[in-house]
Design an enzyme around this catalytic site. Structure first.
Site, PDB file in Angstrom:
ATOM      1  N   ASN A  16       0.872  -1.177   0.000  1.00 54.16           N
ATOM      2  CA  ASN A  16       0.000   0.000   0.000  1.00 54.16           C
ATOM      3  C   ASN A  16       0.908   1.225   0.000  1.00 54.16           C
ATOM      4  O   ASN A  16       1.488   1.569   1.023  1.00 54.16           O
ATOM      5  CB  ASN A  16      -0.892  -0.030   1.249  1.00 54.16           C
ATOM      6  CG  ASN A  16      -1.722   1.234   1.383  1.00 54.16           C
ATOM      7  OD1 ASN A  16      -1.850   2.006   0.433  1.00 54.16           O
ATOM      8  ND2 ASN A  16      -2.288   1.442   2.562  1.00 54.16           N
ATOM      9  N   LYS A  47       0.106   4.251  -0.307  1.00 51.59           N
ATOM     10  CA  LYS A  47      -0.536   5.455   0.257  1.00 51.59           C
ATOM     11  C   LYS A  47      -0.286   6.665  -0.657  1.00 51.59           C
ATOM     12  O   LYS A  47      -0.286   6.501  -1.871  1.00 51.59           O
ATOM     13  CB  LYS A  47      -0.054   5.696   1.691  1.00 51.59           C
ATOM     14  CG  LYS A  47      -0.128   4.436   2.545  1.00 51.59           C
ATOM     15  CD  LYS A  47       0.039   4.713   4.009  1.00 51.59           C
ATOM     16  CE  LYS A  47       0.127   3.400   4.763  1.00 51.59           C
ATOM     17  NZ  LYS A  47      -0.034   3.564   6.194  1.00 51.59           N
ATOM     18  N   HIS A  79      -9.525   0.908   4.534  1.00 55.93           N
ATOM     19  CA  HIS A  79      -8.274   1.123   5.280  1.00 55.93           C
ATOM     20  C   HIS A  79      -8.550   2.051   6.463  1.00 55.93           C
ATOM     21  O   HIS A  79      -9.366   2.968   6.367  1.00 55.93           O
ATOM     22  CB  HIS A  79      -7.209   1.725   4.358  1.00 55.93           C
ATOM     23  CG  HIS A  79      -5.851   1.718   4.972  1.00 55.93           C
ATOM     24  ND1 HIS A  79      -5.445   2.668   5.890  1.00 55.93           N
ATOM     25  CD2 HIS A  79      -4.813   0.857   4.838  1.00 55.93           C
ATOM     26  CE1 HIS A  79      -4.217   2.396   6.281  1.00 55.93           C
ATOM     27  NE2 HIS A  79      -3.809   1.296   5.659  1.00 55.93           N
ATOM     28  N   GLU A 106      -7.033   4.472   7.617  1.00 53.55           N
ATOM     29  CA  GLU A 106      -6.840   5.910   7.346  1.00 53.55           C
ATOM     30  C   GLU A 106      -8.061   6.491   6.629  1.00 53.55           C
ATOM     31  O   GLU A 106      -8.416   7.649   6.834  1.00 53.55           O
ATOM     32  CB  GLU A 106      -5.542   6.120   6.548  1.00 53.55           C
ATOM     33  CG  GLU A 106      -4.329   5.879   7.443  1.00 53.55           C
ATOM     34  CD  GLU A 106      -3.082   5.386   6.734  1.00 53.55           C
ATOM     35  OE1 GLU A 106      -3.017   5.467   5.488  1.00 53.55           O
ATOM     36  OE2 GLU A 106      -2.171   4.899   7.437  1.00 53.55           O
ATOM     37  N   GLU A 160      -5.626  -5.398  10.235  1.00 59.86           N
ATOM     38  CA  GLU A 160      -4.609  -4.392  10.542  1.00 59.86           C
ATOM     39  C   GLU A 160      -4.983  -3.649  11.825  1.00 59.86           C
ATOM     40  O   GLU A 160      -5.808  -2.719  11.779  1.00 59.86           O
ATOM     41  CB  GLU A 160      -4.533  -3.361   9.409  1.00 59.86           C
ATOM     42  CG  GLU A 160      -4.187  -3.929   8.054  1.00 59.86           C
ATOM     43  CD  GLU A 160      -3.613  -2.846   7.151  1.00 59.86           C
ATOM     44  OE1 GLU A 160      -2.452  -2.994   6.761  1.00 59.86           O
ATOM     45  OE2 GLU A 160      -4.297  -1.858   6.871  1.00 59.86           O
ATOM     46  N   GLY A 182       2.248   1.793  10.879  1.00 62.70           N
ATOM     47  CA  GLY A 182       3.242   2.866  10.821  1.00 62.70           C
ATOM     48  C   GLY A 182       3.880   3.217  12.159  1.00 62.70           C
ATOM     49  O   GLY A 182       4.533   4.253  12.286  1.00 62.70           O
ATOM     50  N   SER A 215       3.168  -2.531  10.417  1.00 61.03           N
ATOM     51  CA  SER A 215       4.608  -2.541  10.732  1.00 61.03           C
ATOM     52  C   SER A 215       5.290  -3.865  10.372  1.00 61.03           C
ATOM     53  O   SER A 215       6.224  -4.295  11.062  1.00 61.03           O
ATOM     54  CB  SER A 215       4.840  -2.180  12.206  1.00 61.03           C
ATOM     55  OG  SER A 215       4.398  -0.859  12.451  1.00 61.03           O
TER      56      SER A 215
HETATM   57  C1  PEP Z   1      -0.859  -0.027   6.012  1.00 61.24           C
HETATM   58  O1  PEP Z   1      -0.956   1.197   5.938  1.00 61.24           O
HETATM   59  O2  PEP Z   1      -1.715  -0.761   5.503  1.00 61.24           O
HETATM   60  C2  PEP Z   1       0.291  -0.558   6.736  1.00 61.24           C
HETATM   61  C3  PEP Z   1       0.260  -1.818   7.094  1.00 61.24           C
HETATM   62  O3  PEP Z   1       1.314   0.317   6.995  1.00 61.24           O
HETATM   63  P1  PEP Z   1       2.728  -0.048   7.698  1.00 61.24           P
HETATM   64  O4  PEP Z   1       3.223  -1.338   7.073  1.00 61.24           O
HETATM   65  O5  PEP Z   1       3.612   1.125   7.366  1.00 61.24           O
HETATM   66  O6  PEP Z   1       2.457  -0.216   9.138  1.00 61.24           O
END
Ligand code: PEP
Length: 266
Positions: A8, A10, A102, A104, A180, A186, A224
């Site tokens: 992803n 973003k 997601h 976000e 997630e 992040g 992460s």
């Molecule tokens: C995400 O935004 O879907 C995600 C898993 O981000 P990160 O791997 O940076 O935690």
């Protein structure tokens, strides 16, 4: 069952030049590894909407798929919805999947149950596969509400099937769940593999409870994931791959995660 590792991107990279540089690195590493330990893992990347057509074009003929990060809730095709991109436009640009829900998007765009149900209906109507993201916040995790939160989020799928029961037959090939935890995205913080495994087991059982055709759903972990911790997640049979944010912006770390899952599947 094959593993999936999905990047992803973003709102990155900032320029077309940087998108192409990332693709150069990714495509040369993927072609070098073809037939070796990258096999057995389906790769997919989700660029910003503005880059989807160019990225999809460059990925044509490779084993890497492209996805959108979101689609319009209002129309599957065209309409007076300033700023939106429809499922049909995304498919026409060459993507075959879209991420939906997601955290976000849920946080900054207040995406609701009804909104996500609409988006999922539009995506599937335009033959886009859906990577549906679910997960609890830190406060919900601390209050031990993870499974209850997930049940509410998964009810979008229950309602989708209630509206159109015929979808059940093909859904395991067209829907991927990405668990997630919001607090892991992040942040560098991750749940234990045992926690993720138990949550994935619950997700799989819940989906089978909606319809017995959903007895083989792909459930990814996201939050992460990096080259150092990927092996531990990949070793668990309940974790079918990863949705990767930050570590997908470098071909080397993205592919290291893919290789961890490929090795575990072998
Ligand atoms: C995400 O935004 O879907 C995600 C898993 O981000 P990160 O791997 O940076 O935690």
């Amino acid at each position: 069952m094959q593993a999936w590792v999905i990047g992803n991107w973003k709102q990155n990279p900032a320029t077309s030049h940087d998108v192409n540089a990332l693709l150069d690195d990714l495509l040369s590493a993927v072609s070098e590894k073809q037939g070796s330990d990258a096999a057995g893992c389906q790769l997919m990347v989700a660029p910003s909407c503005i880059h989807i057509a160019a990225v999809s074009d460059r990925l044509k003929g490779s084993s890497v798929l492209s996805a959108a990060q979101d689609i319009s809730a209002y129309s599957a095709s065209t309409g007076a919805y300033t700023g939106d991109c429809s499922a049909q436009q995304i498919a026409d640009a060459g993507a075959t999947w879209t991420i939906l829900g997601h955290s976000e998007r849920r946080q900054y765009h207040q995406e609701s149950h009804d909104c996500l149900l609409q988006k999922m209906t539009h995506a599937l109507a335009q033959n886009l596969g859906v990577v549906f993201c679910i997960g609890e916040t830190q406060a919900q995790y601390d209050a031990k509400e993870t499974l209850a939160v997930i049940d509410v989020q998964l009810s979008v799928i229950k309602d989708l099937l209630a509206q159109n029961p015929k979808l059940a037959k093909d859904l395991s090939a067209r829907l991927i769940i990405a668990y997630e935890p919001v607090w892991a995205i992040g942040t560098g913080k991750v749940p234990t593999v045992a926690e993720v495994s138990a949550t994935h087991q619950h997700i799989k059982q819940t989906l089978t409870g909606f319809n017995s055709e959903l007895d083989n759903m792909t459930v990814l972990y996201g939050g992460s994931v990096n080259a150092d911790n990927a092996d531990s997640f990949a070793a668990d049979s309940m974790i079918d791959g990863a949705l990767v944010g930050g570590a997908s912006l470098k071909a080397e770390s993205f592919l290291a995660i893919a290789h961890a899952f490929s090795r575990a599947m072998a």
